[in-house]
Design a protein around this motif. Structure first.
Motif, short mmCIF file in Angstrom:
data_model
loop_
_atom_site.label_atom_id
_atom_site.label_comp_id
_atom_site.label_asym_id
_atom_site.label_seq_id
_atom_site.Cartn_x
_atom_site.Cartn_y
_atom_site.Cartn_z
N CYS A 1 0.82 -1.21 0.00
CA CYS A 1 0.00 0.00 0.00
C CYS A 1 0.85 1.26 0.00
CB CYS A 1 -0.92 0.00 1.21
SG CYS A 1 -2.12 -1.33 1.14
N GLY A 2 2.10 1.15 -0.27
CA GLY A 2 2.97 2.31 -0.33
C GLY A 2 4.41 1.92 -0.14
N MET B 1 -3.89 7.88 -5.90
CA MET B 1 -2.44 7.88 -5.66
C MET B 1 -2.01 9.21 -5.07
SD MET B 1 -1.36 4.91 -6.73
CE MET B 1 0.37 5.25 -6.59
N VAL C 1 1.66 11.29 -3.40
CA VAL C 1 3.09 11.29 -3.16
C VAL C 1 3.35 12.33 -2.09
CG1 VAL C 1 5.39 11.64 -4.15
CG2 VAL C 1 3.58 10.63 -5.56
N TYR D 1 7.25 9.20 -0.02
CA TYR D 1 6.30 8.14 0.29
C TYR D 1 5.27 8.14 -0.84
CZ TYR D 1 2.57 5.56 2.68
OH TYR D 1 1.59 4.66 3.02
N VAL D 2 5.20 7.05 -1.57
CA VAL D 2 4.27 6.93 -2.70
C VAL D 2 3.22 5.92 -2.32
CG1 VAL D 2 4.03 6.33 -5.16
CG2 VAL D 2 6.14 7.40 -4.32
#
Length: 121
Positions: free
Chosen positions: A35-36, A66, A68, A120-121
């Protein structure tokens, strides 16, 4: 390219500097879910560089909404503290399991030599 004395040979070095993209091949065997992802970006160089600029990241998978996020320095102690992070991208995307999808940041991120940030994506 021979070893150079930095500023003393800046004209010679400048002719050889080019803009580059970095691609990290991450083999996907479709055997996992996440999930990231958090990762570090740093500008570590001995060459005469004013800054590096990050304008986008590319992802694939069962995407959907999404975002970032970025934070300066370490994410130690910040990974669950939303106030410590700045959102630099937010869009919804269709599934794309085979083709990479570009997430173009609202504003490019710039790192000067010696600087570091976390994404953090």
């Amino acid at each position: 390219m021979t070893t150079l004395d930095g500023v003393l040979q800046l004209d010679a070095v400048a002719d050889e500097l080019v803009h580059e993209n970095f691609t990290c091949d991450t083999r996907d065997h479709e055997d996992h879910t996440f999930c990231g992802i958090m990762f570090d970006l740093a500008c570590e160089t001995e060459r005469p560089v004013e800054y590096i600029e990050i304008s986008s990241v590319h992802v694939r998978g069962a995407l959907g909404p999404m975002t970032v996020w970025t934070t300066p320095g370490s994410f130690s102690g910040k990974h669950e503290t939303e106030e410590a992070w700045t959102k630099v991208y937010s869009e919804t995307h269709a599934r794309s399991h085979n083709e990479l999808v570009e997430l173009r940041l609202q504003s490019p991120l710039r790192l000067k030599p010696g600087e570091r940030l976390r994404l953090y994506v």
